[in-house]
Design a protein around this motif. Structure first.
Motif, mmCIF file in Angstrom:
data_model
loop_
_atom_site.group_PDB
_atom_site.id
_atom_site.type_symbol
_atom_site.label_atom_id
_atom_site.label_comp_id
_atom_site.label_asym_id
_atom_site.label_seq_id
_atom_site.Cartn_x
_atom_site.Cartn_y
_atom_site.Cartn_z
ATOM 1 N N ARG A 1 0.835 -1.273 -0.079
ATOM 2 C CA ARG A 1 0.045 0.179 0.127
ATOM 3 C C ARG A 1 0.849 1.179 0.160
ATOM 4 N N VAL B 1 2.275 -5.131 3.015
ATOM 5 C CA VAL B 1 1.299 -5.182 3.947
ATOM 6 C C VAL B 1 1.185 -6.716 4.273
ATOM 7 N N TYR C 1 2.711 -10.692 7.430
ATOM 8 C CA TYR C 1 1.911 -9.569 7.863
ATOM 9 C C TYR C 1 2.842 -8.463 8.283
ATOM 10 N N VAL D 1 -0.928 -4.391 10.755
ATOM 11 C CA VAL D 1 -2.000 -5.182 10.416
ATOM 12 C C VAL D 1 -2.533 -6.339 10.937
ATOM 13 N N ASP E 1 -5.150 3.358 7.489
ATOM 14 C CA ASP E 1 -4.937 2.496 6.532
ATOM 15 C C ASP E 1 -5.359 2.764 5.223
ATOM 16 N N TYR F 1 -3.879 0.404 -2.720
ATOM 17 C CA TYR F 1 -3.407 -0.728 -2.522
ATOM 18 C C TYR F 1 -2.998 -1.674 -3.878
#
Length: 122
Positions: free
Chosen positions: A36, A46, A58, A62, A88, A92
């Motif tokens: 992202r 991400v 991850y 997140v 967030d 993406y």
């Protein structure tokens, strides 16, 4: 080619599911990842998943909120995003690379899809 979709506007605490479809090809035997890029910031890793779905990774921010998964029958990798926060908010992107290492640098991924915008309002 990789096609990402599923972005949109959602309130904080809400959920979205992003999809990455490999058209004209399969995901092969490597890694598929979601990155992202927020306004004014560098693109960041991400989540990633191996071609067989057996291993995923991850970024810390997140963990516990996002889940990456794949559906071989649909040639699709998903990113389920829950408990979304304004931080967030970003475009993406999905990307793929060969090999089994869960790399997190953008330069390690030669194949990229177009981005999908996720906006989380407070």
């Amino acid at each position: 080619q990789l096609q990402a979709s599923g972005g949109g506007l959602v309130q904080a605490g809400g959920s979205l599911r992003l999809s990455c479809v490999a058209s004209g090809r399969t995901f092969g035997s490597g890694i598929t990842a979601w990155f992202r890029q927020a306004p004014g910031k560098e693109r960041e890793f991400v989540a990633g998943i191996t071609w067989n779905g057996r291993r995923s990774g991850y970024t810390d921010s997140v963990k516990g909120r996002f889940t990456i998964s794949n559906d071989d029958a649909k040639n699709t990798v998903y990113l389920q995003m829950n408990s979304l926060k304004p931080d967030d908010t970003a475009v993406y992107y999905c990307a793929t690379r060969e090999g089994s290492l869960m790399q997190t640098r953008t330069g390690d991924y030669p194949n990229w899809g177009q981005g999908t915008l996720v906006t989380v309002s407070s």
